[in-house]
Scaffold this motif. Structure first.
Motif, PDB file in Angstrom:
ATOM      1  N   ILE A   1       0.843  -1.205   0.000  1.00  0.00           N
ATOM      2  CA  ILE A   1       0.000   0.000   0.000  1.00  0.00           C
ATOM      3  C   ILE A   1       0.875   1.251   0.000  1.00  0.00           C
ATOM      4  N   GLU A   2       1.862   1.272   0.886  1.00  0.00           N
ATOM      5  CA  GLU A   2       2.751   2.435   0.993  1.00  0.00           C
ATOM      6  C   GLU A   2       3.510   2.662  -0.309  1.00  0.00           C
ATOM      7  N   ARG A   3       4.057   1.590  -0.866  1.00  0.00           N
ATOM      8  CA  ARG A   3       4.835   1.720  -2.109  1.00  0.00           C
ATOM      9  C   ARG A   3       3.928   2.200  -3.248  1.00  0.00           C
ATOM     10  N   ARG A   4       2.708   1.669  -3.337  1.00  0.00           N
ATOM     11  CA  ARG A   4       1.782   2.085  -4.396  1.00  0.00           C
ATOM     12  C   ARG A   4       1.463   3.573  -4.253  1.00  0.00           C
ATOM     13  N   TRP A   5       1.251   4.037  -3.004  1.00  0.00           N
ATOM     14  CA  TRP A   5       0.966   5.439  -2.748  1.00  0.00           C
ATOM     15  C   TRP A   5       2.129   6.318  -3.202  1.00  0.00           C
ATOM     16  N   ILE A   6       3.348   5.896  -2.905  1.00  0.00           N
ATOM     17  CA  ILE A   6       4.533   6.662  -3.302  1.00  0.00           C
ATOM     18  C   ILE A   6       4.680   6.668  -4.819  1.00  0.00           C
ATOM     19  N   VAL A   7       4.518   5.506  -5.452  1.00  0.00           N
ATOM     20  CA  VAL A   7       4.630   5.424  -6.911  1.00  0.00           C
ATOM     21  C   VAL A   7       3.545   6.269  -7.577  1.00  0.00           C
ATOM     22  N   ASP A   8       2.331   6.228  -7.038  1.00  0.00           N
ATOM     23  CA  ASP A   8       1.255   7.062  -7.591  1.00  0.00           C
ATOM     24  C   ASP A   8       1.623   8.544  -7.515  1.00  0.00           C
TER      25      ASP A   8
END
Length: 163
Positions: A108-115
């Motif tokens: 979740i955290e990585r997806r948020w950062i990538v987004d």
């Protein structure tokens, strides 16, 4: 400090701004299901890529003292993001590994950062993004070479490397 001014002065300034922007992004606008602190994010990322690690292995990898890592690992264990397990290799020291919840929160955290990066780099071509990533990788691996603390990288699909 005589001599010509090298472009590293510009790198220093831009790196300072990047760290400021990154920290402001992490503290503000947190509108997702994860609430990982930076230290937990980095710790869990390392465990994902490298697999179970002991306090002494983490200390060597991060260049931090055992008391700092004891606090950080205790926090992720309390949060259910990692667990202590016997050494899979049969050693005496217990190791830490990600739990399913730790995997989920890290994703979740990585997806948020990538987004967020996708928003910032919306006008960049894939080639420009790949070139920038390559320069960052080169910069980081040179630091790792100098410090003697290499950081394992995930495979191109983002998964941990398989031994």
């Amino acid at each position: 400090m005589g001599g010509p001014v090298r472009p590293t002065r510009d790198v220093e300034y831009e790196q300072m701004l990047l760290s400021r922007h990154t920290e402001m992004h992490r503290r503000g606008g947190r509108r997702h299901d994860s609430s990982l602190e930076r230290s937990a994010y980095v710790l869990l990322s390392r465990l994902r890529v490298q697999g179970p690690m002991s306090i002494s292995e983490l200390s060597e990898a991060f260049g931090l003292d055992a008391s700092t890592l004891n606090r950080q690992t205790a926090a992720v264990v309390r949060a259910g993001l990692a667990e202590r397990i016997p050494d899979p290799g049969g050693g005496m020291a217990r190791k830490f590994r990600l739990t399913e919840e730790g995997e989920r929160q890290l994703d979740i955290e990585r997806r948020w950062i990538v987004d967020g990066l996708d928003v910032v780099m919306t006008a960049w071509s894939d080639e420009d993004i790949a070139a920038f990533a390559g320069y960052l990788r080169r910069f980081n691996t040179d630091i790792e070479r100098i410090t003697g603390r290499p950081w394992p990288r995930p495979t191109p699909d983002g998964k941990p490397p398989r031994a």
